[in-house]
Scaffold this active site. Structure first.
Site, short mmCIF file in Angstrom:
data_model
loop_
_atom_site.label_atom_id
_atom_site.label_comp_id
_atom_site.label_asym_id
_atom_site.label_seq_id
_atom_site.Cartn_x
_atom_site.Cartn_y
_atom_site.Cartn_z
N SER A 147 0.84 -1.19 0.00
CA SER A 147 0.00 0.00 0.00
C SER A 147 0.89 1.26 0.00
O SER A 147 1.67 1.43 -0.92
CB SER A 147 -0.96 -0.04 1.19
OG SER A 147 -1.96 0.93 1.05
N HIS A 151 -7.06 -5.87 -0.02
CA HIS A 151 -5.96 -4.91 0.03
C HIS A 151 -4.87 -5.39 1.00
O HIS A 151 -5.08 -5.39 2.21
CB HIS A 151 -6.48 -3.54 0.47
CG HIS A 151 -5.44 -2.47 0.42
ND1 HIS A 151 -4.77 -2.14 -0.74
CD2 HIS A 151 -4.92 -1.68 1.37
CE1 HIS A 151 -3.90 -1.18 -0.48
NE2 HIS A 151 -3.98 -0.88 0.79
N ASP A 201 -8.83 -6.13 -4.27
CA ASP A 201 -8.41 -4.98 -3.47
C ASP A 201 -9.58 -3.99 -3.42
O ASP A 201 -10.10 -3.59 -4.45
CB ASP A 201 -7.18 -4.34 -4.13
CG ASP A 201 -6.51 -3.32 -3.24
OD1 ASP A 201 -7.22 -2.46 -2.65
OD2 ASP A 201 -5.27 -3.34 -3.11
#
Ligand SMILES: *[C@@H]1O[C@H](CO)[C@@H](O)[C@H](O)[C@H]1NC(C)=O
Ligand SMILES: *[C@@H]1O[C@H](CO)[C@@H](O)[C@H](O)[C@H]1NC(C)=O
Ligand SMILES: *[C@@H]1O[C@H](CO)[C@@H](O)[C@H](O)[C@H]1NC(C)=O
Ligand SMILES: *[C@@H]1O[C@H](CO)[C@@H](O)[C@H](O)[C@H]1NC(C)=O
Ligand SMILES: *[C@@H]1O[C@H](CO)[C@@H](O)[C@H](O)[C@H]1NC(C)=O
Ligand SMILES: *[C@@H]1O[C@H](CO)[C@@H](O)[C@H](O)[C@H]1NC(C)=O
Ligand SMILES: *[C@@H]1O[C@H](CO)[C@@H](O)[C@H](O)[C@H]1NC(C)=O
Ligand SMILES: *[C@@H]1O[C@H](CO)[C@@H](O)[C@H](O)[C@H]1NC(C)=O
Ligand SMILES: *[C@@H]1O[C@H](CO)[C@@H](O)[C@H](O)[C@H]1NC(C)=O
Length: 537
Positions: A191, A458, A422
């Site tokens: 991320s 995610h 995600d």
């Protein structure tokens, strides 16, 4: 074993970059340390547990003189092996593993600490930086110097500078403590951490030998606009559907598209095929269970289908020009009230509920105001904000430079990976970056590989486990020239059973051998280059 000196005076010969000035340094010897770290926190490595590890915790703060910043770096240097007994040897594996951040954090928070526990358990010296941003989850504490004035040095530290410092200082710390620099240095993040990894490959080539970049916030401005996009759609439509409607459409898409890849396992692998074959508007009028409404049932509205459709297809300008990729069918758009298409409903009346990262970005960095409300932007104003984001901040945060020539020529190796469900960042963004790099460097496969992870949310979560083979595969690629091919992963089927699968380096996809009787066995899967469904957009 050698007795290393875990005290500040041992670090008096530490050489810091000329751009920095040391403010303080503390050392804490830690003995009899135990940890049990699940794979999700390690992102790309298996779960690990151990007892009786000792390490030296070196924490230092420094400033870039004149910039009014105070950055803290924390390094953990193993001084015994895990499960140490009196005769254990070689506590340090001669490698550095830097651990990245997430959200607005550069590092040095719960998640990175878990990653560091995993790293020392494998003998790595490990390091993290807070980029001088403190411990807050949001950027509200530091984004503005005053109304109208963004704290550019802090943003620059988050974007790039703290990362370069961390690499240089981390190597210097091992030189002083162990008497030698790391033989190999690695970075692992997801991320924000994935973005950090890409930044390191682009702006600090040669600093890290191997980089793992998970679900990176590459194309930062597009990512920020993507966070806000479903909310813009709702405002434009004047319709704020119940979360349950949006969720029901996603669940039905998963049901209908699951088998497109030839195996029914609760996971949609063929995202493009699903976008082409599943029409969210077919669900309009269906009655579903809904805890949010009195009576417990609701009919799916046209508005809900339109929001889902636009979220999947991606961002468009007010005059209908497609701009950027959306999320995949099956991605959770609600996430229990904090997802990108979340609404807040009281007594039958719903309002938008913007996700916090995009909200912070547009309110604090683009509007430069502590009182602005992103929910008030019209679509036209939103387009302008998205453009301003690039104009003002590309050089601070963007990691879209596709020319990795220098990284390649310094011998760097990189692996990116991205979960196909995600719920925050589009997996197609990372695919796009990979294609952009391959357009510049057609031999991309020699130094950079990308893995899509069907069924992974995610960074972690969802029916797929994490790609736990990748750290070790990257290490073998860097150190032994063993090229990473298929990578193992485990999925949880809807009935709770675990099954083995393989992940494949893009553009290959995992293919089930129909003559094989046992889809639960990894040997029945291979990596093949298949024609990809043309995406609608
Ligand atoms: C070491 O840690 C273990 C587990 O936390 C604990 O049971 C044990 O008492 C500790 N030993 C010493 C010498 O502190
Ligand atoms: C430490 O010992 C435990 C118990 O024997 C074992 O399960 C674990 O895998 C060991 N960890 C490491 C890193 O060697
Ligand atoms: C390392 O030291 C810093 C500074 O004293 C401290 O904040 C941090 O909690 C320590 N971490 C561990 C694992 O001891
Ligand atoms: C713990 O590790 C130390 C070495 O760091 C060793 O001297 C000690 O014997 C170990 N304790 C146990 C209970 O194994
Ligand atoms: C000590 O080291 C020897 C040789 O490496 C090994 O065979 C033995 O198992 C070790 N003892 C303990 C208690 O770990
Ligand atoms: C779904 O969205 C796409 C992209 O905006 C649009 O072209 C299409 O017309 C939409 N579908 C329907 C049925 O509205
Ligand atoms: C969803 O949010 C509600 C309210 O914030 C909370 O009580 C509940 O535990 C959450 N559920 C899940 C699955 O996280
Ligand atoms: C939802 O709206 C209600 C009523 O306006 C408010 O009290 C509550 O804090 C909101 N919930 C969230 C998560 O913002
Ligand atoms: C902005 O939005 C808030 C909350 O939705 C609302 O109370 C306020 O009146 C709006 N301001 C403007 C200028 O539209």
């Amino acid at each position: 074993m050698t007795l290393h000196l875990c005290n500040p005076s041992a670090f008096s010969s530490l050489l810091l970059p000329i751009s920095t000035s040391l403010l303080s340094l503390t050392t804490t010897p830690v003995y009899n340390f135990s940890a049990s770290v699940p794979a999700v926190y390690r992102l790309t490595a298996p779960a690990i547990s151990y007892t009786n590890l000792s390490f030296c915790n070196v924490t230092l703060s420094y400033t870039h003189p004149g910039q009014n910043d105070e950055i803290t770096i924390e390094a953990w240097l193993p001084t015994s092996s895990p499960n140490a007994t009196a005769n254990s040897t070689a506590p340090w594996n001669s490698r550095l593993l830097a651990v990245g951040g997430g959200g607005w954090r550069a590092g040095r928070f719960d998640f990175s600490y878990e990653g560091m526990k995993g790293a020392i358990g494998e003998g790595y010296a490990t390091i993290t930086t807070d980029a001088g941003l403190g411990f807050s989850q949001t950027s509200r504490e530091w984004a503005l110097l005053s109304e109208g004035n963004v704290n550019l040095y802090h943003l620059q530290n988050l974007g790039s500078v703290s990362l370069g410092d961390m690499g240089v200082i981390g190597k210097e710390i091992t030189r002083v403590f162990y008497g030698k620099r790391p033989e190999y240095s690695y970075f692992n993040g997801c991320s924000q951490g994935g973005r950090q990894g890409l930044m390191l490959s682009q702006r600090y080539p040669g600093l890290f030998d191997g980089i793992l970049a998970g679900a990176p916030a590459v194309y930062w401005s597009e990512a920020m606009a993507g966070f806000q996009w479903p909310q813009v759609v709702m405002k434009e439509l004047g319709k704020w559907p119940y979360g349950c409607e949006v969720s029901a459409i996603g669940e039905e898409a998963t049901r209908q598209c699951d088998g497109l890849d030839g195996v029914v396992d609760g996971i949609v692998s063929d995202v493009g095929g699903c976008l082409n074959s599943f029409d969210p508007f077919e669900m309009v009028g269906s009655e579903i269970k809904c805890a949010e409404v009195e009576g417990g049932t609701v009919k799916i509205t046209e508005g809900a289908a339109a929001v889902v459709n636009k979220t999947w297809h991606g961002r468009e300008t007010v005059d209908g020009r497609w701009v950027w990729y959306g999320l995949s069918p099956g991605a959770d758009l609600i996430v229990n009230g904090s997802g990108l298409a979340a609404t807040n409903c009281t007594e039958g009346k719903c309002v938008g509920q913007p996700a916090s990262i995009g909200k912070d970005w547009f309110e604090l960095f683009i509007a430069k105001s502590s009182t602005f409300n992103v929910a008030n932007l019209t679509h036209k104003e939103f387009d302008r904000f998205a453009q301003a984001s690039k104009q003002e901040f590309s050089s601070f945060v963007e990691t879209d430079d596709s020319d990795l020539t220098e990284f390649r020529s310094q011998g760097g190796k990189m692996i990116s990976w991205h979960g196909l469900i995600d719920q925050l960042l589009s997996p197609e963004s990372t695919e796009r970056y990979y294609r952009d790099v391959s357009a510049v460097l057609p031999d991309i496969h020699e130094f950079y590989r990308h893995y899509e992870v069907p069924g992974l949310e995610h960074c972690f979560g969802g029916p797929s486990g994490n790609p736990t083979g990748l750290l070790e595969q990257l290490r073998a690629w860097v150190e032994e020239d063993v090229v990473p091919e298929a990578s193992p992963v485990e999925i949880t089927k809807p009935d709770g059973k675990l099954e083995a699968r393989v992940l494949c380096p893009y553009p290959q996809k995992a293919q089930f051998d129909a003559s094989c009787t046992d889809p639960t066995a990894a040997r029945c899967w291979s990596c093949e280059e298949l024609p990809r469904s043309q995406l609608v957009t």
